[in-house]
Write a protein that holds these residues in place. Structure first.
Motif, PDB file in Angstrom:
ATOM      1  N   GLN A  36       1.080  -4.733 -41.747  1.00  0.00           N
ATOM      2  CA  GLN A  36       1.313  -5.828 -40.801  1.00  0.00           C
ATOM      3  C   GLN A  36       2.301  -5.492 -39.702  1.00  0.00           C
ATOM      4  N   ASP A  37       3.375  -4.748 -40.042  1.00  0.00           N
ATOM      5  CA  ASP A  37       4.487  -4.558 -39.110  1.00  0.00           C
ATOM      6  C   ASP A  37       5.005  -3.126 -39.124  1.00  0.00           C
ATOM      7  N   LEU A  38       5.711  -2.784 -38.047  1.00  0.00           N
ATOM      8  CA  LEU A  38       6.550  -1.589 -37.992  1.00  0.00           C
ATOM      9  C   LEU A  38       7.987  -2.093 -37.948  1.00  0.00           C
ATOM     10  N   LYS A  39       8.761  -1.838 -39.013  1.00  0.00           N
ATOM     11  CA  LYS A  39      10.136  -2.330 -39.105  1.00  0.00           C
ATOM     12  C   LYS A  39      11.098  -1.154 -39.083  1.00  0.00           C
ATOM     13  N   TYR A  40      12.314  -1.397 -38.587  1.00  0.00           N
ATOM     14  CA  TYR A  40      13.344  -0.376 -38.684  1.00  0.00           C
ATOM     15  C   TYR A  40      14.681  -1.040 -38.992  1.00  0.00           C
ATOM     16  N   SER A  41      15.463  -0.353 -39.859  1.00  0.00           N
ATOM     17  CA  SER A  41      16.705  -0.921 -40.385  1.00  0.00           C
ATOM     18  C   SER A  41      17.833   0.077 -40.252  1.00  0.00           C
ATOM     19  N   GLU A  42      19.065  -0.469 -40.262  1.00  0.00           N
ATOM     20  CA  GLU A  42      20.267   0.361 -40.289  1.00  0.00           C
ATOM     21  C   GLU A  42      20.740   0.474 -41.728  1.00  0.00           C
ATOM     22  N   GLN A  81       5.877   7.498 -28.632  1.00  0.00           N
ATOM     23  CA  GLN A  81       6.129   6.194 -28.020  1.00  0.00           C
ATOM     24  C   GLN A  81       5.244   5.122 -28.637  1.00  0.00           C
ATOM     25  N   VAL A  82       5.789   3.912 -28.681  1.00  0.00           N
ATOM     26  CA  VAL A  82       5.043   2.729 -29.105  1.00  0.00           C
ATOM     27  C   VAL A  82       5.195   1.690 -28.000  1.00  0.00           C
ATOM     28  N   PHE A  83       4.086   1.343 -27.339  1.00  0.00           N
ATOM     29  CA  PHE A  83       4.109   0.339 -26.262  1.00  0.00           C
ATOM     30  C   PHE A  83       3.668  -0.995 -26.857  1.00  0.00           C
ATOM     31  N   ALA A 105      -1.114   7.476 -38.332  1.00  0.00           N
ATOM     32  CA  ALA A 105      -1.154   6.226 -39.095  1.00  0.00           C
ATOM     33  C   ALA A 105      -1.107   5.008 -38.180  1.00  0.00           C
ATOM     34  N   LEU A 106      -0.230   5.052 -37.164  1.00  0.00           N
ATOM     35  CA  LEU A 106      -0.120   3.919 -36.238  1.00  0.00           C
ATOM     36  C   LEU A 106      -1.392   3.733 -35.422  1.00  0.00           C
ATOM     37  N   LYS A 107      -1.984   4.841 -34.969  1.00  0.00           N
ATOM     38  CA  LYS A 107      -3.245   4.738 -34.220  1.00  0.00           C
ATOM     39  C   LYS A 107      -4.334   4.114 -35.103  1.00  0.00           C
ATOM     40  N   GLU A 108      -4.386   4.552 -36.362  1.00  0.00           N
ATOM     41  CA  GLU A 108      -5.412   4.034 -37.263  1.00  0.00           C
ATOM     42  C   GLU A 108      -5.260   2.527 -37.467  1.00  0.00           C
ATOM     43  N   GLU A 109      -4.006   2.059 -37.596  1.00  0.00           N
ATOM     44  CA  GLU A 109      -3.760   0.642 -37.857  1.00  0.00           C
ATOM     45  C   GLU A 109      -3.933  -0.233 -36.613  1.00  0.00           C
ATOM     46  N   THR A 110      -3.877   0.366 -35.415  1.00  0.00           N
ATOM     47  CA  THR A 110      -3.913  -0.438 -34.183  1.00  0.00           C
ATOM     48  C   THR A 110      -5.141  -0.189 -33.324  1.00  0.00           C
ATOM     49  N   LYS A 111      -6.100   0.611 -33.806  1.00  0.00           N
ATOM     50  CA  LYS A 111      -7.204   1.038 -32.943  1.00  0.00           C
ATOM     51  C   LYS A 111      -8.127  -0.111 -32.516  1.00  0.00           C
ATOM     52  N   ARG A 112      -8.049  -1.256 -33.208  1.00  0.00           N
ATOM     53  CA  ARG A 112      -8.889  -2.401 -32.826  1.00  0.00           C
ATOM     54  C   ARG A 112      -8.114  -3.426 -31.983  1.00  0.00           C
ATOM     55  N   ASN A 113      -6.891  -3.094 -31.597  1.00  0.00           N
ATOM     56  CA  ASN A 113      -6.086  -3.996 -30.767  1.00  0.00           C
ATOM     57  C   ASN A 113      -6.597  -4.030 -29.332  1.00  0.00           C
ATOM     58  N   ASN A 114      -5.979  -4.884 -28.537  1.00  0.00           N
ATOM     59  CA  ASN A 114      -6.220  -4.905 -27.091  1.00  0.00           C
ATOM     60  C   ASN A 114      -5.380  -3.788 -26.479  1.00  0.00           C
ATOM     61  N   LEU A 115      -5.956  -2.597 -26.366  1.00  0.00           N
ATOM     62  CA  LEU A 115      -5.208  -1.393 -26.003  1.00  0.00           C
ATOM     63  C   LEU A 115      -5.231  -1.128 -24.501  1.00  0.00           C
ATOM     64  N   VAL A 116      -4.289  -0.306 -24.051  1.00  0.00           N
ATOM     65  CA  VAL A 116      -4.269   0.108 -22.647  1.00  0.00           C
ATOM     66  C   VAL A 116      -5.376   1.133 -22.410  1.00  0.00           C
ATOM     67  N   ALA A 117      -5.870   1.200 -21.182  1.00  0.00           N
ATOM     68  CA  ALA A 117      -6.872   2.212 -20.834  1.00  0.00           C
ATOM     69  C   ALA A 117      -6.209   3.556 -20.565  1.00  0.00           C
ATOM     70  N   LYS A 118      -4.981   3.512 -19.994  1.00  0.00           N
ATOM     71  CA  LYS A 118      -4.244   4.735 -19.676  1.00  0.00           C
ATOM     72  C   LYS A 118      -2.787   4.575 -20.106  1.00  0.00           C
ATOM     73  N   ALA A 151      -6.638   9.865 -35.305  1.00  0.00           N
ATOM     74  CA  ALA A 151      -7.156   9.069 -36.422  1.00  0.00           C
ATOM     75  C   ALA A 151      -8.203   9.842 -37.207  1.00  0.00           C
ATOM     76  N   SER A 152      -8.353   9.494 -38.465  1.00  0.00           N
ATOM     77  CA  SER A 152      -9.369  10.139 -39.289  1.00  0.00           C
ATOM     78  C   SER A 152     -10.749   9.752 -38.794  1.00  0.00           C
ATOM     79  N   LYS A 153     -11.748  10.592 -39.066  1.00  0.00           N
ATOM     80  CA  LYS A 153     -13.094  10.305 -38.594  1.00  0.00           C
ATOM     81  C   LYS A 153     -13.611   9.009 -39.184  1.00  0.00           C
ATOM     82  N   LYS A 154     -13.243   8.737 -40.432  1.00  0.00           N
ATOM     83  CA  LYS A 154     -13.632   7.483 -41.066  1.00  0.00           C
ATOM     84  C   LYS A 154     -12.390   6.906 -41.726  1.00  0.00           C
ATOM     85  N   PRO A 155     -12.148   5.584 -41.596  1.00  0.00           N
ATOM     86  CA  PRO A 155     -11.001   5.005 -42.282  1.00  0.00           C
ATOM     87  C   PRO A 155     -11.189   5.111 -43.791  1.00  0.00           C
TER      88      PRO A 155
END
Length: 619
Positions: A36-42, A81-83, A105-118, A151-155
């Motif tokens: 669901q999320d990308l979290k970061y902690s101190e 980078q993560v935009f 891993a991040l690309k695999e989890e977000t590949k169906r999002n509303n992504l940028v073209a460039k 991303a892997s060829k198949k999830p």
């Protein structure tokens, strides 16, 4: 239901500077990626970690590595980078393998999002983008974004419930067909060609195995093969009840070079590989047909299965996996598995093809810059910018081969590789459109074209460093160049070098490619195993890099310039090597000699060469 943890680890994040007055700093953070999320902690000694940030995966528009020549001001030197939500988060990994795991891993989890073209491949710094000099932070990117680049060829399917237990399979042994990096706490890493004990196989997609240290966990079932069984029903290339004629109809209908299937032969317990090819016949013309190869067995020994030229394997899945990446005596590589229902699995999805397609009306062709094995290179104009256009001679490469080369190029993005802008495939001749390397008045030279005495020691070392950086990227991405030489590198007017001409590049997951048509290769740049056995690997590219360094430090002289190819082969067989260039420091010559070790395993990797050359540049 709680989200499943995918990755976690310590990295460094740069402040996002959401306000112009925000300070620029770099902080060590503990990152956790779940479904669901990308979290970061101190992390605080003796205290509970403090959550410092949380990004919803659904809000992420781009994840990509950052290519930059600026000094990295923190200990970790591998940025990505993560935009998200119109903000850029820069994260620095400790090494390239770690960076690739997170980006994949991040690309695999977000590949169906509303992504940028460039996207922007370089940093936003000092009020502008370092890559394209635009001064608006939210300006459109300058490089096409590939959402499945890592991303892997198949999830992979959902992991089974760990509560289902493990043991039920006895002591059957399995062999890993490829490496596998765990994505969760319940699965186990695999190392290609290593043996494991199968301890549960009741789940169709995930099997439980045990390694030689007693560790147990789940692995994808299609990543392993049983040693003493022909149970390969789960593989998409296997068609149990299909005749030779039915196989030919299906494969001819697909019509794709390298479409294949494995089927039962008439003889019980024997299997046949049927593969479609368009390779030219004896008359030199294209001859679409289906070839059939019986999988044979030797009478003795553990490695018993083979197809052609007796490349032996312990299991049939191992054999198929190898020939999916190496023709090795077959008419063509096994590229696209075809199932009995007529479905065909693509190696690389074509869903992004349109965004790479160049409109012929936007492309203007100019003067010829040069020619190569596959065609001409012309100067051109595209969307207001100067470009180099690689045209393909129709008789040199089929449409499928050209498109495969283009797909290979689309997967590559690095500041030390000549960038591909797009392809033109809808009219003849087809072409690739690249960035133009401006050398001030010329069409972009190569390291051989400099005037003698004009290059300083720092410049020559910098050229070698540039090439090693680009090749280290190819090596880490499991790409081979196969034709690395000074003639295939371009130099800009500020003496920056970029690697070009990927006409012979092959993507190989097992880091080795055995050519089925290896009559043409540059002998004077080739390693002994290429000359003798046509075996290419990243270590044969390392040998070629040693010759390239020799070219640079000899100010453009051709290696073995007064010897024939036959004389060169004879010299190499007797252990002789190129002599030390007069301008090469001892430390550089030692690196050349290291590249020219007889055994591939004795040569350094490009990652090691990059480190060694970088340390010399610091002296």
């Amino acid at each position: 239901m709680f989200p499943r943890v995918i990755l976690k680890g310590t990295m460094i994040k740069k402040s996002q500077q959401k306000k112009k007055t925000s300070p620029c700093n770099y902080k060590e953070r503990f990152f956790v990626l779940d479904t669901q999320d990308l979290k970061y902690s101190e992390r605080r000694p003796g205290k509970k970690p403090m959550l410092k940030g949380c990004i919803e995966l659904s809000k992420i528009k781009c994840v990509e590595i950052v290519c930059s020549e600026i000094p990295i001001p923190c200990n970790y030197k591998y940025p990505f980078q993560v935009f998200h939500n119109n903000h850029y988060l820069y994260i620095f990994a400790p090494d390239n393998d770690c960076r690739q795991r997170w980006v994949k891993a991040l690309k695999e989890e977000t590949k169906r999002n509303n992504l940028v073209a460039k996207y922007h491949p370089n940093f936003w710094m000092d009020g502008k983008w370092k890559c394209c000099q635009q001064t608006e932070k939210l300006a459109p990117g300058c490089h096409v974004y590939d959402p499945v680049g890592y991303a892997s060829k198949k999830p992979l399917p959902q992991l089974p419930d760990p509560e289902m237990g493990l043991r039920d399979a006895g002591q059957m042994k399995v062999i890993a067909l490829q490496d596998y990096a765990p994505l969760g706490d319940d699965d186990l890493p695999l190392h290609k060609d290593k043996e494991y004990i199968l301890i549960k196989s009741s789940h169709s997609d995930w099997w439980a195995v045990q390694d030689d240290k007693g560790n147990t966990g789940f692995v994808p079932s299609i990543y392993v093969a049983e040693k003493s069984s022909n149970n390969f029903q789960r593989f998409e290339w296997y068609n149990k009840n299909i005749t030779r004629g039915e196989a030919e109809v299906l494969l001819m209908k697909q019509g794709k070079e390298g479409s294949f299937m494995v089927r039962d032969s008439r003889q019980a317990g024997v299997y046949t590989v049927s593969v479609f090819t368009k390779a030219a016949g004896s008359n030199g013309e294209k001859n679409p047909r289906v070839k059939h190869y019986q999988i044979r067995q030797t009478e003795t020994g553990e490695a018993t299965y083979y197809l052609a030229e007796k490349y032996l394997f312990s299991t049939i899945p191992e054999l198929i996996y190898y020939h999916q990446h190496n023709a090795a005596g077959l008419i063509t590589r096994l590229r696209h598995p075809v199932s009995q229902d007529g479905g065909c699995s693509q190696d690389i999805a074509d869903h992004s093809k349109d965004q790479w397609e160049v409109d012929p009306e936007e492309l203007t062709l100019g003067q010829e810059l040069g020619s190569g094995q596959f065609g001409l290179v012309l100067e051109g104009r595209w969307r207001g910018k100067r470009v180099a256009v690689k045209m393909v001679r129709e008789e040199c490469m089929s449409d499928e081969e050209f498109k495969e080369e283009a797909r290979v190029m689309m997967r590559l993005s690095h500041c030390k590789l000549v960038q591909l802008y797009g392809v033109r495939t809808r009219c003849s001749p087809m072409c690739l459109v690249f960035e133009f390397m401006d050398r001030g008045g010329g069409g972009g030279g190569n390291p051989r074209e400099g005037k003698k005495g004009c290059l300083s020691q720092d410049t020559m070392l910098g050229m070698c460093l540039d090439v090693s950086e680009g090749m280290a990227y190819l090596e880490s991405s499991n790409f081979l160049h196969r034709d690395l030489a000074a003639r295939n590198c371009l130099v800009s007017k500020n003496n920056e070098v970029k690697i070009s001409d990927f006409g012979m590049t092959r993507f190989v997951l097992d880091d080795q490619y055995t050519s089925s048509q290896c009559s043409k290769f540059p002998v004077k740049w080739s390693a002994p195993e290429v000359i003798k056995y046509c075996k290419f690997s990243s270590k044969s590219d390392v040998w070629s890099f040693g010759v390239l360094m020799w070219e640079v430090y000899n100010e453009g002289r051709l290696p073995y310039e007064n010897r024939t190819n036959g004389e060169v082969v004879e010299s190499l067989n007797s252990g002789l090597r190129l002599l030390k260039p007069r301008l090469a420091p001892d430390a550089v010559h030692q690196l050349m000699e290291w590249c020219w070790k007889e055994k591939p395993e004795d040569r350094p990797s490009f990652a090691v060469l990059l480190h060694q050359l970088a340390s010399l540049s610091d002296l």
